[in-house]
Design a protein around this motif. Structure first.
Motif, PDB file in Angstrom:
ATOM      1  N   VAL A 177       0.861  -1.175   0.000  1.00 11.29           N
ATOM      2  CA  VAL A 177       0.000   0.000   0.000  1.00 11.29           C
ATOM      3  C   VAL A 177       0.900   1.228   0.000  1.00 11.29           C
ATOM      4  N   GLN A 178       0.637   2.164  -0.912  1.00  7.29           N
ATOM      5  CA  GLN A 178       1.495   3.345  -1.042  1.00  7.29           C
ATOM      6  C   GLN A 178       0.656   4.613  -0.980  1.00  7.29           C
ATOM      7  N   VAL A 179       1.192   5.624  -0.314  1.00  9.70           N
ATOM      8  CA  VAL A 179       0.438   6.874  -0.210  1.00  9.70           C
ATOM      9  C   VAL A 179       1.064   7.947  -1.100  1.00  9.70           C
ATOM     10  N   MET A 180       0.196   8.731  -1.705  1.00  7.78           N
ATOM     11  CA  MET A 180       0.625   9.790  -2.599  1.00  7.78           C
ATOM     12  C   MET A 180       1.005  11.023  -1.778  1.00  7.78           C
ATOM     13  N   PRO A 181       1.847  11.906  -2.353  1.00  5.63           N
ATOM     14  CA  PRO A 181       2.309  13.070  -1.574  1.00  5.63           C
ATOM     15  C   PRO A 181       1.159  13.963  -1.102  1.00  5.63           C
ATOM     16  N   PHE A 182       0.051  13.989  -1.830  1.00  6.01           N
ATOM     17  CA  PHE A 182      -1.057  14.889  -1.488  1.00  6.01           C
ATOM     18  C   PHE A 182      -2.064  14.251  -0.531  1.00  6.01           C
ATOM     19  N   ILE A 183      -1.660  13.161   0.151  1.00  2.00           N
ATOM     20  CA  ILE A 183      -2.619  12.483   1.038  1.00  2.00           C
ATOM     21  C   ILE A 183      -3.033  13.410   2.199  1.00  2.00           C
ATOM     22  N   GLU A 184      -4.324  13.384   2.527  1.00  2.00           N
ATOM     23  CA  GLU A 184      -4.837  14.205   3.641  1.00  2.00           C
ATOM     24  C   GLU A 184      -4.538  13.506   4.971  1.00  2.00           C
ATOM     25  N   ASP A 185      -4.319  14.301   6.003  1.00  2.00           N
ATOM     26  CA  ASP A 185      -3.954  13.749   7.317  1.00  2.00           C
ATOM     27  C   ASP A 185      -4.963  12.722   7.822  1.00  2.00           C
ATOM     28  N   GLU A 186      -6.259  13.033   7.658  1.00  2.00           N
ATOM     29  CA  GLU A 186      -7.250  12.111   8.225  1.00  2.00           C
ATOM     30  C   GLU A 186      -7.236  10.772   7.492  1.00  2.00           C
ATOM     31  N   VAL A 187      -6.946  10.798   6.177  1.00  2.00           N
ATOM     32  CA  VAL A 187      -6.864   9.549   5.409  1.00  2.00           C
ATOM     33  C   VAL A 187      -5.659   8.740   5.893  1.00  2.00           C
ATOM     34  N   LEU A 188      -4.533   9.434   6.058  1.00  5.03           N
ATOM     35  CA  LEU A 188      -3.317   8.765   6.520  1.00  5.03           C
ATOM     36  C   LEU A 188      -3.515   8.180   7.920  1.00  5.03           C
ATOM     37  N   ASN A 189      -4.159   8.942   8.798  1.00  3.96           N
ATOM     38  CA  ASN A 189      -4.411   8.439  10.154  1.00  3.96           C
ATOM     39  C   ASN A 189      -5.261   7.177  10.133  1.00  3.96           C
ATOM     40  N   LYS A 190      -6.294   7.190   9.287  1.00  2.95           N
ATOM     41  CA  LYS A 190      -7.181   6.032   9.190  1.00  2.95           C
ATOM     42  C   LYS A 190      -6.404   4.815   8.655  1.00  2.95           C
ATOM     43  N   LEU A 191      -5.567   5.056   7.639  1.00  4.81           N
ATOM     44  CA  LEU A 191      -4.771   3.966   7.065  1.00  4.81           C
ATOM     45  C   LEU A 191      -3.824   3.381   8.123  1.00  4.81           C
ATOM     46  N   GLU A 192      -3.166   4.265   8.861  1.00  2.00           N
ATOM     47  CA  GLU A 192      -2.233   3.792   9.890  1.00  2.00           C
ATOM     48  C   GLU A 192      -2.951   2.989  10.968  1.00  2.00           C
ATOM     49  N   GLU A 193      -4.144   3.451  11.314  1.00  2.00           N
ATOM     50  CA  GLU A 193      -4.942   2.736  12.306  1.00  2.00           C
ATOM     51  C   GLU A 193      -5.305   1.342  11.771  1.00  2.00           C
ATOM     52  N   ASN A 194      -5.741   1.277  10.504  1.00  5.60           N
ATOM     53  CA  ASN A 194      -6.075  -0.024   9.906  1.00  5.60           C
ATOM     54  C   ASN A 194      -4.874  -0.973   9.950  1.00  5.60           C
ATOM     55  N   ILE A 195      -3.705  -0.446   9.563  1.00  3.08           N
ATOM     56  CA  ILE A 195      -2.513  -1.302   9.475  1.00  3.08           C
ATOM     57  C   ILE A 195      -2.107  -1.815  10.858  1.00  3.08           C
ATOM     58  N   ARG A 196      -2.328  -0.992  11.890  1.00  4.52           N
ATOM     59  CA  ARG A 196      -2.054  -1.459  13.253  1.00  4.52           C
ATOM     60  C   ARG A 196      -2.975  -2.612  13.650  1.00  4.52           C
ATOM     61  N   ASN A 197      -4.191  -2.602  13.106  1.00  2.00           N
ATOM     62  CA  ASN A 197      -5.196  -3.556  13.580  1.00  2.00           C
ATOM     63  C   ASN A 197      -5.356  -4.825  12.750  1.00  2.00           C
ATOM     64  N   ILE A 198      -4.760  -4.866  11.542  1.00  2.00           N
ATOM     65  CA  ILE A 198      -4.982  -6.059  10.706  1.00  2.00           C
ATOM     66  C   ILE A 198      -4.210  -7.259  11.244  1.00  2.00           C
ATOM     67  N   GLN A 199      -4.699  -8.439  10.837  1.00  2.00           N
ATOM     68  CA  GLN A 199      -3.977  -9.679  11.146  1.00  2.00           C
ATOM     69  C   GLN A 199      -2.744  -9.754  10.244  1.00  2.00           C
TER      70      GLN A 199
END
Ligand SMILES: [Zn+2]
Length: 291
Positions: A177-199
């Protein structure tokens, strides 16, 4: 269901994502090279990462090579992929055996310290080449580090190979999964939260999740859009003619000494372990073409 790669976008193209199931191609690599469980895991992870990275390239003739040179007992690994889901690879010592670490195959111990080189040949004068130091030798973390430092693309890489008790491959796959330079903070936060929680990838695969389902967990709540799907396979384009070129290139002196031995020789392709035989008569022909 065979092996395949999916390409996807999320959060209105602020995120791009790839996922793959590679069970069959990793098992084929295991059979071709006779790899031990830890070598199968190492090679399988790199084949999976390589297949997905290959699918990021645009042209049919583009080639990606990932080469790891390392001090651990596996000695090194090489994987080559194209943009069409074809991937091949080998390890230097396929028979390496190590005690498990925390109940898992010790891929990091098999690799030890080392350097990863990624070469992308896209038909330009000079191929692109990026080199990074191995971080953990577990391969997913090493690819994450490569993307961050060499390509300046923040990424999350998950790779997994799970073995059966009889040492065949039970399941293999992964995601990037790769994030683009223009990613919004809330999107990045949600992605990071998901990655912490996945199996883990191996748990997801072992629970029967498809690549699409893996991505829907990693990108939960982020408007996942699957853009396309392509089959993936272990494929080597070697042939007797290609191997001949390699023999010719070793030079007259060495070919002559093989002829003097008076016996047929067998040469194996590094990538797929296919054996090619050459008679003394054929060697004499190759000697004429050599310089
Ligand atoms: Zn081959």
């Amino acid at each position: 269901m065979g092996d395949y790669i999916v390409r996807a976008a999320a959060a209105n193209t602020q995120i791009r994502a790839f996922a793959a199931v590679t069970t069959d191609l990793v098992e084929e690599a295991r059979q071709r090279h006779g790899t031990s469980p830890v070598a199968t895991a190492a090679l399988g992870r790199l084949l999976t990462g390589g297949a997905m990275m290959g699918s990021m390239m645009k042209n049919a003739t583009d080639m990606l090579t990932i080469q790891i040179k390392c001090s651990g007992p596996i000695g090194g690994l090489t994987v080559t992929a194209d943009s069409q889901g074809n991937v091949k690879g080998y390890v230097h010592d396929p028979e390496v055996i190590l005690p498990p670490k925390n109940g898992k195959l010790d891929v990091g111990g098999a690799l030890g310290q080392g350097v990863m080189t990624v070469i992308k040949d896209m038909g330009l004068k000079e191929p692109y080449s990026g080199q990074t130091i191995l971080q953990t030798g577990e391969i997913a973390e090493d690819l994450t580090y490569y993307f961050a430092t060499s390509e300046q693309v923040p990424s999350s890489v998950g790779l997994g190979v799970l073995m059966e008790k009889n040492n065949t491959v039970r399941c293999a796959g992964g995601f990037i999964v790769q994030v683009m330079p223009f990613i919004e903070d809330e999107v990045l936060n949600k992605l990071e939260e998901n990655i912490r929680n996945i199996q883990s990838v191996t748990s997801m695969l072992d629970n029967g999740h498809t690549p699409e389902e893996m991505l829907s967990q990693v990108l939960e709540g982020l408007d996942l859009e699957i853009t396309d799907t392509m089959p993936a396979r272990f494929y080597c384009n070697c042939s007797k003619e290609r191997i001949e070129k390699a023999i010719i290139s070793i030079g007259k002196k060495d070919i002559q000494s093989m002829i003097d031995d008076g016996e047929d020789i067998e040469v194996k392709c590094h990538f797929c372990n296919t054996a090619y035989n050459y008679t003394v008569e054929e060697l004499k022909e190759l000697l004429k073409k050599s310089r």
